[in-house]
Design a protein around this motif. Structure first.
Motif, PDB file in Angstrom:
ATOM      1  N   SER A  16       0.701  -1.706   0.011  1.00  0.00           N
ATOM      2  CA  SER A  16      -0.344  -0.157  -0.157  1.00  0.00           C
ATOM      3  C   SER A  16       0.840   1.533  -0.304  1.00  0.00           C
ATOM      4  CB  SER A  16      -0.971  -0.063   0.849  1.00  0.00           C
ATOM      5  OG  SER A  16      -1.626   1.003   1.283  1.00  0.00           O
ATOM      6  N   ASP A  37       4.487  -7.501   3.590  1.00  0.00           N
ATOM      7  CA  ASP A  37       3.453  -6.359   3.706  1.00  0.00           C
ATOM      8  C   ASP A  37       2.800  -8.283   5.138  1.00  0.00           C
ATOM      9  OD1 ASP A  37       2.093  -3.683   3.308  1.00  0.00           O
ATOM     10  OD2 ASP A  37       1.157  -4.924   4.035  1.00  0.00           O
ATOM     11  N   TYR A 151       4.043   7.905  18.056  1.00  0.00           N
ATOM     12  CA  TYR A 151       4.534   7.938  16.301  1.00  0.00           C
ATOM     13  C   TYR A 151       5.593   8.973  16.194  1.00  0.00           C
ATOM     14  CZ  TYR A 151       4.249   8.733  10.678  1.00  0.00           C
ATOM     15  OH  TYR A 151       4.350   8.339  10.500  1.00  0.00           O
ATOM     16  N   THR A 186      -2.109   8.040   1.263  1.00  0.00           N
ATOM     17  CA  THR A 186      -2.094   7.245   1.435  1.00  0.00           C
ATOM     18  C   THR A 186      -3.379   5.852   3.012  1.00  0.00           C
ATOM     19  OG1 THR A 186      -0.620   6.669   3.544  1.00  0.00           O
ATOM     20  CG2 THR A 186       0.435   6.918   1.739  1.00  0.00           C
TER      21      THR A 186
HETATM   22  N1  LIG Z   1       1.279   8.667   4.091  1.00  0.00           N
HETATM   23  C1  LIG Z   1       1.521   9.785   4.976  1.00  0.00           C
HETATM   24  O1  LIG Z   1       1.401  11.041   5.305  1.00  0.00           O
HETATM   25  C2  LIG Z   1       3.379  10.176   5.953  1.00  0.00           C
HETATM   26  C3  LIG Z   1       4.069  10.904   6.050  1.00  0.00           C
HETATM   27  C4  LIG Z   1       5.230  10.323   6.495  1.00  0.00           C
HETATM   28  C5  LIG Z   1       5.643   8.853   6.769  1.00  0.00           C
HETATM   29  N2  LIG Z   1       5.493   7.763   6.231  1.00  0.00           N
HETATM   30  C6  LIG Z   1       5.537   6.885   6.523  1.00  0.00           C
HETATM   31  O2  LIG Z   1       5.190   5.827   5.497  1.00  0.00           O
HETATM   32  C7  LIG Z   1       5.845   4.842   5.597  1.00  0.00           C
HETATM   33  C8  LIG Z   1       4.365   3.660   4.684  1.00  0.00           C
HETATM   34  O3  LIG Z   1       2.850   4.340   5.450  1.00  0.00           O
HETATM   35  P1  LIG Z   1       1.519   4.953   4.214  1.00  0.00           P
HETATM   36  O4  LIG Z   1       1.972   6.459   4.189  1.00  0.00           O
HETATM   37  O5  LIG Z   1       2.386   4.418   2.525  1.00  0.00           O
HETATM   38  O6  LIG Z   1       1.086   3.941   4.922  1.00  0.00           O
HETATM   39  P2  LIG Z   1       0.205   3.212   3.817  1.00  0.00           P
HETATM   40  O7  LIG Z   1      -0.966   2.126   5.301  1.00  0.00           O
HETATM   41  O8  LIG Z   1      -0.758   3.283   2.880  1.00  0.00           O
HETATM   42  O9  LIG Z   1       1.001   1.293   4.015  1.00  0.00           O
HETATM   43  C9  LIG Z   1       1.734   1.025   4.989  1.00  0.00           C
HETATM   44  C10 LIG Z   1       1.530  -0.368   5.165  1.00  0.00           C
HETATM   45  O10 LIG Z   1       2.449  -1.073   5.742  1.00  0.00           O
HETATM   46  C11 LIG Z   1       1.843  -2.326   5.972  1.00  0.00           C
HETATM   47  N3  LIG Z   1       1.677  -2.940   7.361  1.00  0.00           N
HETATM   48  C12 LIG Z   1       1.577  -1.938   8.797  1.00  0.00           C
HETATM   49  N4  LIG Z   1       1.942  -3.037   9.956  1.00  0.00           N
HETATM   50  C13 LIG Z   1       3.193  -3.720   9.036  1.00  0.00           C
HETATM   51  C14 LIG Z   1       3.756  -4.739   9.841  1.00  0.00           C
HETATM   52  N5  LIG Z   1       2.743  -5.234  11.551  1.00  0.00           N
HETATM   53  N6  LIG Z   1       4.598  -5.336   8.807  1.00  0.00           N
HETATM   54  C15 LIG Z   1       4.315  -5.482   7.664  1.00  0.00           C
HETATM   55  N7  LIG Z   1       4.107  -4.554   7.634  1.00  0.00           N
HETATM   56  C16 LIG Z   1       2.854  -3.692   7.740  1.00  0.00           C
HETATM   57  C17 LIG Z   1       0.414  -2.238   6.142  1.00  0.00           C
HETATM   58  O11 LIG Z   1      -0.009  -3.551   5.631  1.00  0.00           O
HETATM   59  C18 LIG Z   1       0.109  -0.853   5.144  1.00  0.00           C
HETATM   60  O12 LIG Z   1       0.719  -1.757   3.676  1.00  0.00           O
HETATM   61  C19 LIG Z   1       5.194   4.265   7.347  1.00  0.00           C
HETATM   62  O13 LIG Z   1       5.991   3.445   8.250  1.00  0.00           O
HETATM   63  C20 LIG Z   1       4.091   5.765   6.897  1.00  0.00           C
HETATM   64  O14 LIG Z   1       4.912   6.529   9.399  1.00  0.00           O
HETATM   65  C21 LIG Z   1       3.504   8.140   6.022  1.00  0.00           C
END
Ligand SMILES: NC(=O)c1ccc[n+]([C@@H]2O[C@H](COP(=O)([O-])OP(=O)(O)OC[C@H]3O[C@@H](n4cnc5c(N)ncnc54)[C@H](O)[C@@H]3O)[C@@H](O)[C@H]2O)c1
Length: 264
Positions: A16, A37, A151, A186
């Motif tokens: 994702s 994932d 977080y 996301t």
């Molecule tokens: N979206 C934002 O605004 C944003 C901003 C800064 C940082 N991030 C970081 O980006 C990274 C990706 O997040 P995203 O925004 O794409 O969210 P998302 O929810 O779309 O994707 C995160 C993915 O991680 C997987 N996941 C969750 N727990 C897990 C586990 N225990 N083991 C394996 N996989 C697991 C989920 O199933 C998902 O597919 C994260 O580290 C998040 O903290 C996101």
């Protein structure tokens, strides 16, 4: 790593959002891509759709991450680019949080990165053709925002781990980048979908509800923009990946307040 084609990328949280976009970008660069994932159905669907390998993995569990590394070695011989990207976002002011709230977020966002390094760093360091680690932190790893204490704590830790690793690997064939995005479109605001039963709160707490209600209304940039920046940072060997330059003034403000305090 100037040449990516033919090499192997492993992306956690690859089913994702940002992880999925990185998988697409690295696949398009000619790499063999493995997405890992915890969410089975989206993992299978994404792997099939992208034509990459999917391995069900819980990054909070060291044995699961080691099993992922073993499968990558069995299939491809080694890994070159490791994206420690899986993450969850939990909300709630600190005074309202339970130990389960803290444990869930730190298990995935902090221990997930540690487990990734523990299992994959030996592979990257053993490569004649080098490697690169990309740890996904956040702007919340550079400046703290209210309502997301665990977080913030997890992402500050990921920045610190990345900075330490970059110092320790300077001069080696393994590069390090830390990704610090602002808001990206996301499924992060639906992170509770992946919360283990054992770490759920008996009653959903009102503080978390309020914080989640706030953050779901935020909109951001497309994950593909982030993935392009990650790709370029790996190829150019750049450490910091900052996707939202307009947010850097918060980091300046924080740094200035620290420096000012020292000269008071
Ligand atoms: N979206 C934002 O605004 C944003 C901003 C800064 C940082 N991030 C970081 O980006 C990274 C990706 O997040 P995203 O925004 O794409 O969210 P998302 O929810 O779309 O994707 C995160 C993915 O991680 C997987 N996941 C969750 N727990 C897990 C586990 N225990 N083991 C394996 N996989 C697991 C989920 O199933 C998902 O597919 C994260 O580290 C998040 O903290 C996101």
């Amino acid at each position: 790593m100037e040449e990516l084609a033919g090499r192997v990328a492993v992306v956690t949280g690859g089913a994702s959002g940002i992880g999925r976009a990185m998988a697409v970008r690295f696949r398009d660069a000619g790499m063999h891509v493995v997405i890992a994932d915890v969410e089975e159905a989206p993992l299978a669907a994404t792997a099939a759709e992208l034509g990459v390998v999917g391995v069900r993995t819980d990054v909070a569990d060291s044995a699961s991450v080691q099993a992922l590394a073993d499968q990558v070695v069995e299939r491809f011989g080694t890994a070159h680019v490791l994206c420690n990207n899986a993450g969850v976002g939990g909300g709630g002011v600190i005074s309202s949080l339970t130990l389960n709230d803290w444990k869930w977020v730190l298990d995935v966002n902090l221990w997930g990165v540690v487990h990734g390094l523990q299992s994959f760093l030996p592979l990257l360091l053993a490569n004649d053709d080098g490697g690169h680690v990309v740890n996904t932190a956040s702007m919340a790893g550079l400046t703290a925002w209210p309502g997301i204490g665990p977080y913030n704590a997890s992402k500050y830790a990921v920045v610190a781990i990345s900075e330490t690793l970059a110092l320790e690997l300077a001069g080696s064939r393994v590069g390090v980048s830390v990704l610090c995005p602002g808001v990206v479109n996301t499924n992060i605001f639906q992170s509770q979908r992946n919360r283990p039963e054992a770490l759920r709160n008996p009653q959903r707490n009102p503080g978390a509800r309020a914080a989640n209600a706030q953050v779901t209304s935020m909109s951001g940039i497309d994950p593909s923009v982030v993935a392009d920046q990650v790709h370029d940072a790996v190829v150019d060997g750049r450490f910091w990946i900052l996707t939202h330059p307009e947010l850097v003034e918060h980091v300046e403000h924080r740094t200035r307040s620290i420096v000012d305090a020292a000269h008071r």
